[in-house]
Design an enzyme around this catalytic site. Structure first.
Site, PDB file in Angstrom:
ATOM      1  N   LYS A 235     -32.698   4.219  -4.570  1.00 25.94           N
ATOM      2  CA  LYS A 235     -33.207   5.229  -5.495  1.00 25.94           C
ATOM      3  C   LYS A 235     -34.427   5.907  -4.881  1.00 25.94           C
ATOM      4  CE  LYS A 235     -35.458   6.021  -9.948  1.00 25.94           C
ATOM      5  NZ  LYS A 235     -35.987   5.444 -11.205  1.00 25.94           N
ATOM      6  N   GLU A 285     -44.868   8.042 -20.947  1.00 23.71           N
ATOM      7  CA  GLU A 285     -44.763   6.739 -20.282  1.00 23.71           C
ATOM      8  C   GLU A 285     -46.078   5.968 -20.267  1.00 23.71           C
ATOM      9  OE1 GLU A 285     -43.069   4.888 -16.079  1.00 23.71           O
ATOM     10  OE2 GLU A 285     -42.804   7.006 -16.564  1.00 23.71           O
ATOM     11  N   SER A 303     -32.496   9.752 -18.311  1.00 27.66           N
ATOM     12  CA  SER A 303     -32.841  10.860 -19.206  1.00 27.66           C
ATOM     13  C   SER A 303     -31.621  11.667 -19.613  1.00 27.66           C
ATOM     14  CB  SER A 303     -33.850  11.798 -18.517  1.00 27.66           C
ATOM     15  OG  SER A 303     -34.960  11.088 -18.033  1.00 27.66           O
ATOM     16  N   ALA A 390     -39.743   4.054 -11.348  1.00 32.43           N
ATOM     17  CA  ALA A 390     -39.558   5.238 -12.189  1.00 32.43           C
ATOM     18  C   ALA A 390     -40.195   6.472 -11.589  1.00 32.43           C
ATOM     19  CB  ALA A 390     -40.132   4.982 -13.580  1.00 32.43           C
TER      20      ALA A 390
END
Length: 476
Positions: A235, A285, A303, A390
């Site tokens: 990622k 967040e 999302s 994230a």
């Protein structure tokens, strides 16, 4: 006998009050002086923290603001009676410097100097305010608006909890009665009256947006997908910057007011430095919250847009919960936070996976809880949690290296920890996403998207445009 002359106009009242707060402290030239700091608190009538900042902020002084309407909490701070900036020069002198540890040492050293004069106001004790750049080291970008780390104890702060408001003043002047006389003399009413007279005019800006160049974002997404395909990483978070120039200066307070109205479920925040550069945003967040030794951290990744009606919104939300691609991205974040807390000797617990629905977007969300051990300080935890997958990727070090080589702009405070700490180990930190760096008539807007196997460049572009739109609608 009252110290405040009866003939003072509202404008004179404000000027004399600011002189009382700041003048005695300006006489202390050495920032490392061991002089005692007197902290004086007083409950006041309700006052909008944005109005509080507008009226009382001074030149060449930092400003800190954030508000969460859902939690009925807000905080505003002006000026720095004590501060520490960790910049490139310090890191060049000591490459092993730990900016989080240095900020904790700053708190420990100055906590010994603080004398709380009215013990009945312990719930409104002085706070330290701090923020960090995304990267550990300073890189060769033109924009160096904020140091690698900053922490300060303000001259004055306003705290809102539920329907209670309190002002705390930190000063070298121990004349408690003189300060309290001002705070009890219809303080909130006079601040708001001064704002209506001097600050309420709104300058409409005829903004001209530069052509948004998104091809660079598409290229970064494709490059990230290639790295994932080669198993270099699983990622990467690709960020994009949108540059804007306007004919007139941006109105920071009005822009924040718009963000607050448009995004009541987010943390609305603003950091202003001594050069009147501002980093503002609406972040959903929470990186870390500690209250009475109870920790909460939010795993937030994955999302989807909101629906046009209730039925469509329900369907989109269910599809998000069922999406293997989105759940895989989210799992990387929740596992990271859980494992980092476990490695520190804590015993974290995960809540069930759920949706966090915001005004224009919804996310997969897993709250994570733990009980804090006494020997672990909050900034040590922040250091272990930043950056999460994230905002970086997996593996984190490899993702950060890719980000440094592919992003041709300075992340600055984007996606970095921003927060406050009090004297009892309580704190709250958010992640500086959905944000913009603003100076006068220039703004750089930031937005990012997590790229994993199965990501499609066009869909990721739609996501960051949605995030940009939330900021564009607020800026004035």
């Amino acid at each position: 006998m009252a110290i405040i002359p009866n003939h003072l106009s509202v404008l004179d009242y404000i000027q004399e009050f600011k002189k009382l707060i700041f003048s005695s402290s300006f006489n202390i030239k050495n920032n490392s002086s061991p002089s005692p700091i007197f902290s004086i608190s007083c409950e006041v009538e309700p006052i909008d923290p944005l109005i509080f900042i507008s009226v009382l902020q001074t030149d060449k002084q930092p400003v800190f603001y954030w508000q969460n309407q859902r939690k009925k909490e807000a905080i505003a701070a002006i000026g720095a009676i004590k501060s520490l900036n960790i910049d490139k020069n310090i890191c060049q002198q000591d490459k092993d410097i730990d900016r989080f540890q240095k900020c904790q040492e700053f708190i420990n050293n100055n906590q010994k100097l603080i004398h709380i004069l009215n013990k009945d106001q312990d719930n409104y004790q002085p706070h330290f305010f701090t923020y960090f750049r995304f990267f550990e080291q300073s890189h060769n970008f033109d924009n160096k608006s904020f140091p690698l780390a900053t922490i300060f104890l303000p001259f004055i702060q306003l705290i809102k909890k539920d329907n209670k408001y309190s002002v705390t003043i930190n000063t070298y002047n121990q004349n408690k009665k003189e300060i309290l006389d001002y705070l009890k003399d219809n303080f909130s009413e006079k601040i708001e009256l001064n704002y209506k007279v001097n600050y309420s005019q709104e300058n409409k800006i005829n903004s001209h947006l530069e052509n948004a160049k998104y091809q660079g974002f598409i290229d970064k997404v494709n490059k990230g997908l290639e790295a994932i395909k080669s198993e270099k990483l699983t990622k990467i978070v690709v960020a994009h910057a949108l540059e804007i120039k306007t004919e007139n200066k941006f109105n920071i307070v009005k822009s924040l007011e718009n963000l607050r109205n448009n995004h009541p479920d987010c943390y609305i925040f603003s950091i202003g430095n001594e050069d009147q550069e501002y980093f503002i945003g609406a972040s959903p967040e929470r990186l870390l919250s500690i209250k009475d030794n109870q920790l909460v951290s939010d795993a937030l990744a994955g999302s989807a847009p909101r629906g046009k009606n209730e039925d469509e919104d329900f369907l989109i939300g269910n599809n998000l919960l069922d999406s293997e691609k989105e759940k895989r991205e989210h799992q990387a974040v929740s596992n990271f936070i859980f494992n980092q807390l476990s490695a520190m000797g804590l015993q974290p617990k995960k809540a069930s996976l759920q949706l966090l629905k915001l005004s224009n977007i919804q996310h997969l969300w897993t709250p994570i809880y733990a009980e804090i051990k006494e020997e672990i300080n909050p900034l040590e935890i922040v250091r272990q949690l930043h950056p999460t997958p994230a905002v970086a990727g997996v593996p984190i070090e490899v993702a950060c290296q890719e980000i440094e080589t592919s992003e041709k702009f300075d992340r600055s405070l984007y996606a970095a920890p921003i927060g406050w700490l009090d004297l009892q180990g309580n704190c709250e930190f958010i992640v500086g996403i959905r944000s913009a760096l603003i100076k006068e008539n220039y703004a750089r807007l930031y937005a990012g998207a997590g790229i994993v196997t199965g990501s499609k460049p066009e869909q990721e572009l739609t996501e960051i445009k949605l995030k940009f739109q939330a900021l564009l609608q607020a800026l004035i």
